[in-house]
Design a protein around this motif. Structure first.
Motif, mmCIF file in Angstrom:
data_model
loop_
_atom_site.group_PDB
_atom_site.id
_atom_site.type_symbol
_atom_site.label_atom_id
_atom_site.label_comp_id
_atom_site.label_asym_id
_atom_site.label_seq_id
_atom_site.Cartn_x
_atom_site.Cartn_y
_atom_site.Cartn_z
ATOM 1 N N TYR A 106 134.833 27.478 -68.467
ATOM 2 C CA TYR A 106 135.235 28.536 -67.940
ATOM 3 C C TYR A 106 135.678 29.849 -68.979
ATOM 4 N N THR B 19 121.472 34.292 -59.271
ATOM 5 C CA THR B 19 122.402 33.935 -60.743
ATOM 6 C C THR B 19 121.839 35.521 -60.854
ATOM 7 N N GLN C 226 132.022 36.417 -62.121
ATOM 8 C CA GLN C 226 132.800 35.128 -61.158
ATOM 9 C C GLN C 226 131.706 35.035 -60.062
ATOM 10 N N ARG C 227 130.620 35.543 -59.896
ATOM 11 C CA ARG C 227 129.182 35.735 -59.413
ATOM 12 C C ARG C 227 128.393 34.917 -60.148
ATOM 13 N N TYR C 228 128.192 34.431 -61.239
ATOM 14 C CA TYR C 228 127.177 34.054 -62.079
ATOM 15 C C TYR C 228 128.253 32.552 -62.128
ATOM 16 N N TYR C 229 128.480 32.171 -61.691
ATOM 17 C CA TYR C 229 129.454 31.147 -61.892
ATOM 18 C C TYR C 229 129.735 30.261 -60.324
ATOM 19 N N ASP C 230 129.275 31.320 -59.224
ATOM 20 C CA ASP C 230 129.166 30.201 -58.140
ATOM 21 C C ASP C 230 128.242 31.079 -57.814
ATOM 22 N N SER C 231 127.374 30.617 -58.575
ATOM 23 C CA SER C 231 125.374 30.791 -58.430
ATOM 24 C C SER C 231 124.803 29.275 -58.835
ATOM 25 N N TYR C 232 125.794 28.738 -59.500
ATOM 26 C CA TYR C 232 125.195 27.585 -59.958
ATOM 27 C C TYR C 232 127.000 26.012 -60.097
ATOM 28 N N ASP C 233 126.472 24.968 -59.420
ATOM 29 C CA ASP C 233 127.498 24.448 -59.841
ATOM 30 C C ASP C 233 127.020 22.691 -60.366
#
Length: 146
Positions: free
Chosen positions: A54, A112, A39-46
């Motif tokens: 996903y 990331t 989840q942190r990986y996904y949150d680190s880049y938009d």
């Protein structure tokens, strides 16, 4: 219920339920930690140029503990085959990039995490799993010295 133990094989069999439950708890901790860092990986880049599917976020899997040849065994892993809809990139390559802190092979995110490495650092390397195992065994009435 009292169990009669006459030899080492009887002892090993008597300990199996306790060890199986302990290993399952340890695997659960690794699985939860892995999902936290996914989840942190996904949150680190938009992403700007594509819509996320996903698949990588949902690629963490846990296999419940079982007894295999007298040993309690469980698995936690990233299923690279689960990521089948990437264009021109295998799930294994996407996972390797994620563990290098990259998005699509590029350094695009801020802060990331290196997904698998930080999962291991926060469970195995820091001794958390050993502490969990000792605590569980003590909760079951075993005397454990570390």
């Amino acid at each position: 219920m009292t169990k009669v133990i006459n030899n080492m094989n009887d002892l090993a069999i008597a300990l199996q339920p306790t060890l199986k439950k302990m290993v399952d708890g340890m695997a659960q901790r690794v699985y939860e930690t892995l999902n936290f860092f996914l989840q942190r990986y996904y949150d680190s880049y938009d992403p700007v140029f594509y819509r996320r599917q996903y698949d990588f976020l949902r690629s963490g899997f846990k296999v419940d503990a079982r007894i295999v040849r007298g040993k309690a065994v469980a698995s936690v892993y990233i299923d690279t085959d689960y990521m089948s809809n990437y264009y021109g990139v295998s799930g294994e390559q996407a996972t390797t990039w994620a563990n290098e802190g990259l998005h699509g092979g590029k350094n695009l995110g801020t802060n990331t995490p290196h997904v698998w490495d930080v999962t291991m650092a926060n469970t195995v390397d820091n001794g958390a799993l050993v502490r969990d195992a000792v605590a569980y065994l003590r909760s079951q009435g075993y005397i454990v010295r570390v």
